[in-house]
Motif scaffolding. Sequence first.
Motif, mmCIF file in Angstrom:
data_model
loop_
_atom_site.group_PDB
_atom_site.id
_atom_site.type_symbol
_atom_site.label_atom_id
_atom_site.label_comp_id
_atom_site.label_asym_id
_atom_site.label_seq_id
_atom_site.Cartn_x
_atom_site.Cartn_y
_atom_site.Cartn_z
ATOM 1 N N THR A 1 112.860 3.682 -41.301
ATOM 2 C CA THR A 1 113.664 5.026 -41.306
ATOM 3 C C THR A 1 112.679 6.446 -40.933
ATOM 4 O O THR A 1 111.853 6.626 -41.902
ATOM 5 C CB THR A 1 114.497 5.270 -42.683
ATOM 6 N N PRO A 2 112.968 7.305 -40.034
ATOM 7 C CA PRO A 2 112.438 8.245 -39.875
ATOM 8 C C PRO A 2 112.532 9.294 -40.860
ATOM 9 O O PRO A 2 113.685 9.331 -41.386
ATOM 10 C CB PRO A 2 112.566 8.898 -38.178
ATOM 11 N N ASP B 1 113.946 12.946 -42.401
ATOM 12 C CA ASP B 1 114.959 13.838 -42.348
ATOM 13 C C ASP B 1 114.576 15.339 -42.091
ATOM 14 O O ASP B 1 113.564 15.834 -42.849
ATOM 15 C CB ASP B 1 116.284 13.797 -43.152
ATOM 16 N N LYS C 1 120.931 17.692 -35.439
ATOM 17 C CA LYS C 1 120.336 16.292 -35.019
ATOM 18 C C LYS C 1 120.892 15.845 -33.715
ATOM 19 O O LYS C 1 122.260 15.747 -33.545
ATOM 20 C CB LYS C 1 120.579 15.229 -36.197
ATOM 21 N N GLY D 1 120.382 12.826 -31.343
ATOM 22 C CA GLY D 1 119.872 11.303 -31.264
ATOM 23 C C GLY D 1 118.941 11.212 -32.327
ATOM 24 O O GLY D 1 119.430 11.161 -33.549
ATOM 25 N N THR D 2 117.564 11.039 -32.129
ATOM 26 C CA THR D 2 116.627 10.909 -33.050
ATOM 27 C C THR D 2 115.824 11.957 -33.364
ATOM 28 O O THR D 2 114.837 11.994 -34.214
ATOM 29 C CB THR D 2 115.922 9.462 -32.708
ATOM 30 N N ASN D 3 116.210 13.138 -32.730
ATOM 31 C CA ASN D 3 115.244 14.337 -32.898
ATOM 32 C C ASN D 3 116.319 15.485 -33.287
ATOM 33 O O ASN D 3 117.439 15.297 -33.531
ATOM 34 C CB ASN D 3 114.683 14.550 -31.569
ATOM 35 N N ASN E 1 106.857 6.414 -38.985
ATOM 36 C CA ASN E 1 108.032 6.748 -38.294
ATOM 37 C C ASN E 1 108.150 8.310 -38.132
ATOM 38 O O ASN E 1 107.818 9.011 -39.265
ATOM 39 C CB ASN E 1 109.325 6.286 -39.355
ATOM 40 N N SER F 1 109.938 12.271 -36.780
ATOM 41 C CA SER F 1 111.007 13.064 -36.427
ATOM 42 C C SER F 1 110.514 14.180 -35.860
ATOM 43 O O SER F 1 109.427 14.595 -36.185
ATOM 44 C CB SER F 1 112.093 13.127 -37.488
#
Length: 637
Positions: free
Chosen positions: A195-196, A198, A226, A228-230, A349, A351
């Motif tokens: 999990t990256p 937050d 947020k 997507g993942t960025n 992981n 972000s």
Amino acid sequence: MKLDKKKLTTALLAVLTSVGAMAQMPAEAPMPAPADYFLFPIKPGERNYLSGTMGEIRSNHFHGGLDIKTDQRVGLHVHAAADGYVSRVKQSTYGYGNIIYVTHPNGLVTTYAHLLEFYKPLADHILQKQYEKQTFELELFLEPGQFPVKRGDVIGLSGNTGGSGGPHLHFEIRDKEDRLYNPLRYTFKEVLDTTPPDIYSIGISPLNIHSRVSNAFERAEIRTKKVGTNYSLPDTVYAHGLLGLELQTIDRLDGAANKNGTQEVTLFVNGEQLYTHYIDRVPFELSRQVSQHINYNQYKRRGNTYQKAFIDYGNDLPLYKANGKDGRLTVAPDSVYQVKLLARDSYNNSSTLSFVVKGQKPTFTQTRSASAKKPNISYEIVGNVLKISATDTSSTPQNIELFVGGKELILVPSYVNNSVSVSLYDLRAGLPDSMRFCGLKTSFGLEKMVPPAKDFQFTNRYLKVLFDKQSLYDTLYLQTSLDNGVYTIGDYFTPLHKAIKVTIKPDTTGLDLSKAAVYFLGTGRGRGYTGGKWEGNTITFTTKNMGKFKVLEDTRAPYIKLASKSSNGISFKISDDLSGLNSFNAWVDGKWLLMKYEHKTATIWSEKLDKSVPLSGKVILKVKDNAGNEATYTGRI
């Protein structure tokens, strides 16, 4: 063989340059042991979960290891992580509680804290020493051959002792210089993390009098979006001058909702790396410098943790790599800056937060508010800048009259927002005495500019303060006051690294000085015992807190209530309402009896040296508080 002195000098300079460069690198140094050297200390080989990781921000330190969950209960087997010997052991009411230190052949030390019990024969040895010294709190340093352990040996049971907030094992890895290593650098298959981190928010602070964020001399907090993942920001940031960026980020591990520490933050501007920190090796003695690693003011006021993406003044932690401006960003008018902040955890992981900063030259702006009915004025100190905010009811903003050393200076407002004009003054030009605006006069009470990294003494009519050269991180614009017996020194939101020494001469009329001491008042109704030593009618104390202090008298003895008694043992509830407990001692039939203490339940209970001998006879328990008041219980078993 003849040495070429020129070549030798060149080689030495190359080595020294290399060493100097390494010293500036973040502390992701080569691992001092193989990745599989350590065994996981709780349920090795099984899936485990963490409630805390290294690098989390605590009230006055970095969290130095792992908090390993123990199924919400005490009593799980705690295993030695590698071969070695017990080199140190401690029992304490607070802090680590019951803790074992194991030294390994490579010089590394593992620690196992908040234990319920120690393993035999170590527990028996500690008990014997407690009876010899007639004390519950005990610290022992042991020889290599006394208590050897093998990898996987059970060395204790997990617990909830000391400053623990719930059942768990606190596990650390240190080196011989007491530097704390991130245990997750070792490949513990028991912990899973895909999990990256937050990224919640960014803080942007103006760092000098010319700096602006959205044309204002004011720190801005912007929530992220947020994608997507960025992550991104809702809009372009307009700014000017020297800025400091801060990031609010946490990490989560698979299968757990706990908010853990993020190990690494890196700042890129237009593709160039300006700054990075890697919380991996924290010298124990510097851990308190977490106060400069974060925005301390925001943390104390609101509980929000913003990690700075620049190296602030007075921060000596070996966690950083930065450019010549220590990660500070200089924004020029009409320029565009592509900013990227990367947050990475121990399992790599990551972000990314990306946004754009555009340079905007400061201009005078004015907006009105119908709610502004009468003039008003207030001020705050931001770094070296005095920021004066004046509610201006006139259509033309009024100037501020500033008085410095008997001279009058005119401050012209920099901008007006909702009828509040903002004027700025650099305090390094001289400490102002007072100001006047629309007939309203306000005194500042700024008494001294106290420099950091220097021993300094300040004295006025009601107190004396000695600053150690390591007390302050940055310049302090000192304000003090005495009001109704309350001494204010600076403010609660200014951190200290090392303690200051304070001497005051309070009104002692009617006071029993043997029962009176200094208490720290904090920001609420709490009263923290600080103590102090009386010399005549003056009292001297040391403190690591700025804020409010008052001399109070404690004449009430501690509270004692019998909880249980039998031939096998005896227990009590004990507490104190002001100065706090200092000591407790029990005797049965004239013989000293060890009483163990758990402050979270306010309970003490006995442990016999010889378990086969029943308790019998007269029981005496004496409990003393920090003011010297003593309560006594007598009874029989």
